[in-house]
Design a protein around this motif. Structure first.
Motif, PDB file in Angstrom:
ATOM      1  N   PHE A   1       0.922  -1.224   0.001  1.00 36.63           N
ATOM      2  CA  PHE A   1       0.022   0.232  -0.008  1.00 36.63           C
ATOM      3  C   PHE A   1       1.010   1.309   0.028  1.00 36.63           C
ATOM      4  CE2 PHE A   1      -2.452   3.247   2.075  1.00 36.63           C
ATOM      5  CZ  PHE A   1      -3.702   3.156   1.374  1.00 36.63           C
ATOM      6  N   ASP A   2       0.801   2.227  -0.940  1.00 39.06           N
ATOM      7  CA  ASP A   2       1.391   3.361  -1.306  1.00 39.06           C
ATOM      8  C   ASP A   2       0.773   4.495  -0.289  1.00 39.06           C
ATOM      9  OD1 ASP A   2       2.888   5.562  -1.972  1.00 39.06           O
ATOM     10  OD2 ASP A   2       2.475   5.130  -4.150  1.00 39.06           O
ATOM     11  N   VAL A   3       1.042   4.844   0.663  1.00 43.66           N
ATOM     12  CA  VAL A   3       0.493   5.749   1.456  1.00 43.66           C
ATOM     13  C   VAL A   3       0.497   7.114   0.690  1.00 43.66           C
ATOM     14  CG1 VAL A   3       0.511   7.483   3.559  1.00 43.66           C
ATOM     15  CG2 VAL A   3       0.937   4.659   3.680  1.00 43.66           C
ATOM     16  N   THR A   4       1.547   7.487   0.407  1.00 39.74           N
ATOM     17  CA  THR A   4       1.875   8.800  -0.199  1.00 39.74           C
ATOM     18  C   THR A   4       0.764   8.823  -1.654  1.00 39.74           C
ATOM     19  OG1 THR A   4       4.258   9.422   0.265  1.00 39.74           O
ATOM     20  CG2 THR A   4       3.241  10.242  -1.780  1.00 39.74           C
ATOM     21  N   GLY A   5       0.832   7.655  -2.333  1.00 44.23           N
ATOM     22  CA  GLY A   5       0.202   7.469  -3.499  1.00 44.23           C
ATOM     23  C   GLY A   5      -1.513   7.916  -3.408  1.00 44.23           C
ATOM     24  N   CYS A   6      -1.885   7.290  -2.106  1.00 41.90           N
ATOM     25  CA  CYS A   6      -3.212   7.296  -1.884  1.00 41.90           C
ATOM     26  C   CYS A   6      -3.582   8.770  -1.178  1.00 41.90           C
ATOM     27  CB  CYS A   6      -3.538   6.196  -0.747  1.00 41.90           C
ATOM     28  SG  CYS A   6      -5.124   6.397  -0.004  1.00 41.90           S
ATOM     29  N   VAL A   7      -2.752   9.109  -0.762  1.00 40.20           N
ATOM     30  CA  VAL A   7      -2.826  10.543  -0.230  1.00 40.20           C
ATOM     31  C   VAL A   7      -3.102  11.599  -1.334  1.00 40.20           C
ATOM     32  CG1 VAL A   7      -2.115  12.571   1.173  1.00 40.20           C
ATOM     33  CG2 VAL A   7      -1.922  10.542   2.087  1.00 40.20           C
ATOM     34  N   ALA A   8      -2.332  11.256  -2.393  1.00 39.75           N
ATOM     35  CA  ALA A   8      -2.003  12.191  -3.589  1.00 39.75           C
ATOM     36  C   ALA A   8      -3.512  11.938  -4.472  1.00 39.75           C
ATOM     37  CB  ALA A   8      -0.792  11.648  -4.409  1.00 39.75           C
ATOM     38  N   ASN A   9      -3.741  10.643  -4.428  1.00 42.64           N
ATOM     39  CA  ASN A   9      -5.238  10.388  -5.330  1.00 42.64           C
ATOM     40  C   ASN A   9      -6.330  11.334  -4.515  1.00 42.64           C
ATOM     41  OD1 ASN A   9      -4.032   8.722  -6.880  1.00 42.64           O
ATOM     42  ND2 ASN A   9      -4.163   6.879  -6.017  1.00 42.64           N
ATOM     43  N   ALA A  10      -6.217  11.046  -3.185  1.00 43.32           N
ATOM     44  CA  ALA A  10      -7.354  11.932  -2.363  1.00 43.32           C
ATOM     45  C   ALA A  10      -7.299  13.343  -2.498  1.00 43.32           C
ATOM     46  CB  ALA A  10      -7.252  11.399  -1.163  1.00 43.32           C
ATOM     47  N   LEU A  11      -6.032  13.861  -2.412  1.00 41.89           N
ATOM     48  CA  LEU A  11      -5.931  15.392  -2.747  1.00 41.89           C
ATOM     49  C   LEU A  11      -6.308  15.832  -3.962  1.00 41.89           C
ATOM     50  CD1 LEU A  11      -2.670  15.915  -0.681  1.00 41.89           C
ATOM     51  CD2 LEU A  11      -4.998  16.682   0.009  1.00 41.89           C
ATOM     52  N   LYS A  12      -6.046  14.819  -5.130  1.00 39.86           N
ATOM     53  CA  LYS A  12      -6.476  15.235  -6.389  1.00 39.86           C
ATOM     54  C   LYS A  12      -8.238  15.443  -6.624  1.00 39.86           C
ATOM     55  CE  LYS A  12      -3.014  12.890  -8.943  1.00 39.86           C
ATOM     56  NZ  LYS A  12      -2.663  11.756  -9.319  1.00 39.86           N
ATOM     57  N   ILE A  13      -8.940  14.810  -5.635  1.00 41.20           N
ATOM     58  CA  ILE A  13     -10.216  14.901  -5.574  1.00 41.20           C
ATOM     59  C   ILE A  13     -10.746  16.109  -4.687  1.00 41.20           C
ATOM     60  CG2 ILE A  13     -12.418  13.703  -4.696  1.00 41.20           C
ATOM     61  CD1 ILE A  13     -11.114  12.371  -6.915  1.00 41.20           C
ATOM     62  N   ASN A  14     -10.092  16.206  -3.698  1.00 45.41           N
ATOM     63  CA  ASN A  14     -10.475  17.060  -2.608  1.00 45.41           C
ATOM     64  C   ASN A  14      -9.291  17.786  -2.007  1.00 45.41           C
ATOM     65  OD1 ASN A  14     -11.242  18.515  -0.332  1.00 45.41           O
ATOM     66  ND2 ASN A  14     -12.390  16.863   0.526  1.00 45.41           N
ATOM     67  N   PRO A  15      -8.603  18.898  -2.604  1.00 45.37           N
ATOM     68  CA  PRO A  15      -7.392  19.322  -2.034  1.00 45.37           C
ATOM     69  C   PRO A  15      -7.313  20.022  -0.514  1.00 45.37           C
ATOM     70  CG  PRO A  15      -8.436  20.899  -3.612  1.00 45.37           C
ATOM     71  CD  PRO A  15      -9.223  19.727  -3.540  1.00 45.37           C
ATOM     72  N   ASP A  16      -8.684  20.144  -0.126  1.00 44.26           N
ATOM     73  CA  ASP A  16      -8.920  20.461   1.669  1.00 44.26           C
ATOM     74  C   ASP A  16      -8.716  19.404   2.595  1.00 44.26           C
ATOM     75  OD1 ASP A  16      -8.968  23.085   0.610  1.00 44.26           O
ATOM     76  OD2 ASP A  16     -11.384  22.831   0.771  1.00 44.26           O
ATOM     77  N   LEU A  17      -8.600  18.162   1.918  1.00 40.95           N
ATOM     78  CA  LEU A  17      -8.954  16.902   2.903  1.00 40.95           C
ATOM     79  C   LEU A  17      -7.643  16.877   3.636  1.00 40.95           C
ATOM     80  CD1 LEU A  17     -10.798  14.268   3.122  1.00 40.95           C
ATOM     81  CD2 LEU A  17      -9.043  13.117   1.815  1.00 40.95           C
ATOM     82  N   GLN A  18      -7.949  16.579   4.921  1.00 38.94           N
ATOM     83  CA  GLN A  18      -6.753  16.298   6.029  1.00 38.94           C
ATOM     84  C   GLN A  18      -6.748  14.656   6.260  1.00 38.94           C
ATOM     85  OE1 GLN A  18      -8.675  18.981   8.998  1.00 38.94           O
ATOM     86  NE2 GLN A  18      -6.492  19.466   9.409  1.00 38.94           N
ATOM     87  N   THR A  19      -5.468  14.189   6.115  1.00 37.20           N
ATOM     88  CA  THR A  19      -5.084  12.708   6.313  1.00 37.20           C
ATOM     89  C   THR A  19      -4.540  12.570   7.771  1.00 37.20           C
ATOM     90  OG1 THR A  19      -5.304  12.438   3.938  1.00 37.20           O
ATOM     91  CG2 THR A  19      -4.224  10.750   5.431  1.00 37.20           C
ATOM     92  N   LEU A  20      -4.778  11.335   8.399  1.00 28.50           N
ATOM     93  CA  LEU A  20      -4.142  10.896   9.547  1.00 28.50           C
ATOM     94  C   LEU A  20      -4.056   9.367   9.280  1.00 28.50           C
ATOM     95  CD1 LEU A  20      -5.737  13.038  12.313  1.00 28.50           C
ATOM     96  CD2 LEU A  20      -3.311  13.477  11.245  1.00 28.50           C
ATOM     97  N   LEU A  21      -2.782   8.997   9.501  1.00 31.28           N
ATOM     98  CA  LEU A  21      -2.415   7.423   9.453  1.00 31.28           C
ATOM     99  C   LEU A  21      -2.702   6.957  10.960  1.00 31.28           C
ATOM    100  CD1 LEU A  21      -1.147   5.467   7.370  1.00 31.28           C
ATOM    101  CD2 LEU A  21       1.004   6.051   8.282  1.00 31.28           C
ATOM    102  N   VAL A  22      -3.641   5.939  11.080  1.00 27.60           N
ATOM    103  CA  VAL A  22      -3.793   5.632  12.287  1.00 27.60           C
ATOM    104  C   VAL A  22      -4.072   4.101  12.546  1.00 27.60           C
ATOM    105  CG1 VAL A  22      -5.284   7.403  13.162  1.00 27.60           C
ATOM    106  CG2 VAL A  22      -6.184   5.500  12.259  1.00 27.60           C
ATOM    107  N   SER A  23      -4.053   3.528  13.652  1.00 21.17           N
ATOM    108  CA  SER A  23      -4.586   1.929  13.793  1.00 21.17           C
ATOM    109  C   SER A  23      -5.030   1.843  15.078  1.00 21.17           C
ATOM    110  CB  SER A  23      -3.215   1.150  13.888  1.00 21.17           C
ATOM    111  OG  SER A  23      -3.363  -0.221  14.555  1.00 21.17           O
TER     112      SER A  23
END
Lengths: 225, 225
Positions: A171-193
């Motif tokens: 799983f490519d964390v950066t790639g996922c965040v980049a994909n999400a920011l393409k859809i919604n540049p305001d989205l905040q992301t936190l990596l959690v467990s």
């Protein structure tokens, strides 16, 4: 399209009523959305344990069938109402209004609404929440924000859950965040467990900061005599 | 206090003029702020290489002395103007206006303004940018957002740089993000490394999404004949 519009208009009316109620009761409400199995309930169970000394927490659980999740939440120490949607693939604001009748909301409290596990339907339905929080687990693949853009566009925060499994999955964390920011540049992301608790202090800081601001913006106006 | 207010009012007038100019030229401007040595210039050098086929990029470099940074930027292939602030600990909008006179801004282009390395002074000075981006390197310690709150409150994005050094330093990423969110619950964070390039695709996605929205919001109005 016309029917869809009517349904959404009606939903928005109920959502506005829920929102007014949350203002009245001083309740900061979050709407958790995700695929089935992303770990929403486990996250809520952990968050209730971690937060209940600071906030009264109540939960509305949405599922097509069963009341398993509400039972898990109650076992974690929070009052919970289960809503079964039957054939429905999402909660709507009217169902939530009925759920609220069975919950005692305390001033300054949190309401977690766990939506039906579905990355499509819940996106369009405002429940009166302050924010939608989309949970995506790292076992699901980094392309999901591009495949289900409405959900990521409608959310203010993405929790990338199951971070403890990162060493074992591709799983490519950066790639996922980049994909999400393409859809919604305001989205905040936190990596959690939810399992290990890693990353959750940042989620709680987000939640407290947003709740405090929400409370300031929605404080009951002083009544002029 | 009175003098400080006058200085800031004057700066805000110049910032508004810069902003109007950016609207006219269709330039999306970012103001990079950080401590000395966080890696701002290295980040910009790498970003110029990665982005210049998609965007015309120009740079304004702020330093108390030397034109080393502008030379590094020019070597990376972007036009750069160096501003030396002498005793000043930050760029102000008037200095940037003078810098702009020496740069040809192309429509749809990016302007990176690299502020003087200082986590205090630049926070209060609007340069006309669309966003402040605070760069914090993982060698600096996770308490910085609490110690320098104005900077983190004024920024829309935090780049946690030098991610490649995480295995070698005692830096709690979650704790740092939690501290930053306590100051500014809207702050977005991305973990990046200017050296390895890790995390940068997410930064570019953020930048493209924000620039596209900025361009839509600031499109020149059609002139009625």
């Amino acid at each position: 399209m016309r029917i869809e519009r009517d349904i959404l208009d009606k939903n928005n009316d109920h959502a506005a009523q829920n929102r007014a109620r949350f203002m009245q009761t001083g309740t900061f409400a979050l709407n958790f959305v995700s695929s089935p199995g992303s770990g929403k309930t486990s996250l809520l169970v952990r968050a209730i344990g971690d937060l209940r000394e600071r906030f009264p927490v109540a939960v509305i659980e949405g599922d097509q069938q069963t009341s398993n999740d509400a039972e898990r939440i109650r076992a974690a120490g929070a009052p919970a109402v289960q809503i079964n949607t039957g054939k429905g693939c999402h909660l709507d604001a009217h169902m939530v209004a009925h759920g609220l009748e069975k919950l005692k909301l305390e001033r300054g409290g949190l309401l977690f609404i766990e939506n039906v596990g579905n990355l499509v339907c819940p996106a369009a339905f405002d429940l009166g929440e302050a924010h939608k929080v989309v949970v995506l687990s790292v076992t699901e693949g980094q392309d999901k924000p591009l495949k289900y853009p409405e959900m990521f566009a409608a959310s203010d925060l993405m929790l990338l859950n199951k971070a403890d499994l990162l060493p074992h999955v591709d799983f490519d964390v950066t790639g996922c965040v980049a994909n999400a920011l393409k859809i919604n540049p305001d989205l905040q992301t936190l990596l959690v467990s939810a399992r290990t608790g890693e990353g959750l202090p940042a989620f709680y800081a987000w939640l407290e900061g947003r709740a405090a601001r929400w409370a300031r913006a929605n404080a009951p106006k002083a009544v002029a005599e």
